[in-house]
Write a protein that holds these residues in place. Structure first.
Motif, mmCIF file in Angstrom:
data_model
loop_
_atom_site.group_PDB
_atom_site.id
_atom_site.type_symbol
_atom_site.label_atom_id
_atom_site.label_comp_id
_atom_site.label_asym_id
_atom_site.label_seq_id
_atom_site.Cartn_x
_atom_site.Cartn_y
_atom_site.Cartn_z
ATOM 1 N N HIS A 117 -37.088 -10.480 12.517
ATOM 2 C CA HIS A 117 -37.054 -9.030 12.694
ATOM 3 C C HIS A 117 -35.858 -8.669 13.558
ATOM 4 C CE1 HIS A 117 -38.731 -9.715 16.691
ATOM 5 N NE2 HIS A 117 -39.718 -10.403 16.123
ATOM 6 N N ALA A 118 -35.674 -7.397 13.821
ATOM 7 C CA ALA A 118 -34.504 -6.910 14.552
ATOM 8 C C ALA A 118 -34.379 -7.542 15.936
ATOM 9 C CB ALA A 118 -34.558 -5.386 14.671
ATOM 10 N N GLU A 136 -32.785 -10.864 15.465
ATOM 11 C CA GLU A 136 -31.363 -10.673 15.137
ATOM 12 C C GLU A 136 -30.561 -10.337 16.389
ATOM 13 O OE1 GLU A 136 -30.320 -8.614 11.379
ATOM 14 O OE2 GLU A 136 -32.510 -8.371 11.199
ATOM 15 N N SER A 137 -31.125 -9.501 17.237
ATOM 16 C CA SER A 137 -30.451 -9.134 18.484
ATOM 17 C C SER A 137 -30.242 -10.358 19.373
ATOM 18 C CB SER A 137 -31.282 -8.074 19.217
ATOM 19 O OG SER A 137 -30.713 -7.777 20.466
ATOM 20 N N GLN A 155 -27.459 -12.467 17.888
ATOM 21 C CA GLN A 155 -26.149 -11.857 18.150
ATOM 22 C C GLN A 155 -25.724 -12.085 19.592
ATOM 23 O OE1 GLN A 155 -26.876 -7.820 16.950
ATOM 24 N NE2 GLN A 155 -26.736 -8.298 14.772
ATOM 25 N N PRO A 189 -31.383 -12.944 7.615
ATOM 26 C CA PRO A 189 -30.937 -12.562 8.955
ATOM 27 C C PRO A 189 -30.321 -13.708 9.738
ATOM 28 C CG PRO A 189 -33.186 -11.817 8.568
ATOM 29 C CD PRO A 189 -32.811 -12.721 7.439
#
Length: 98
Positions: free
Chosen positions: A34-35, A38-39, A42, A89
């Motif tokens: 999920h986001a 991904e964060s 990154q 992702p």
């Protein structure tokens, strides 16, 4: 991104990366990406030279196991397209998926 299935493989990869002077980032995950994951990938990518992401899944019996340990179950039942979507992702955010 390369899928790594054994502890020995990931240890070798990390050892070799460190021997080259690389900083290794590790992002542990569980369940669907999920986001938030991904964060974290990154952020690890910005601060480290290589990024390893671990993926734990829940098997039908409710036991938490590493992806590599249930690859035959998971990949066979969800099919190639779903697996590709599951890993999307990670492809840009990780050097290795464990």
């Amino acid at each position: 991104m390369k899928l790594v299935r054994t502890i020995a493989e990931i240890r070798d990869f990390v050892r070799e990366a460190r021997a080259k002077g690389c900083r290794v980032g590790f992002v542990p995950t569980m369940g669907a990406f999920h986001a938030g994951h991904e964060s974290l990938m990154q952020a690890a990518g910005r601060e480290c030279d290589v990024v390893v992401v671990s993926l734990f899944v829940i098997d039908p019996g409710g036991k938490c196991v590493m992806l590599g340990g249930v690859a035959n179950f998971g990949f066979a039942e969800v099919g190639a397209n779903s697996v590709g979507q599951l890993l999307e992702p990670v492809e840009e955010g990780a050097d290795r998926l464990f």
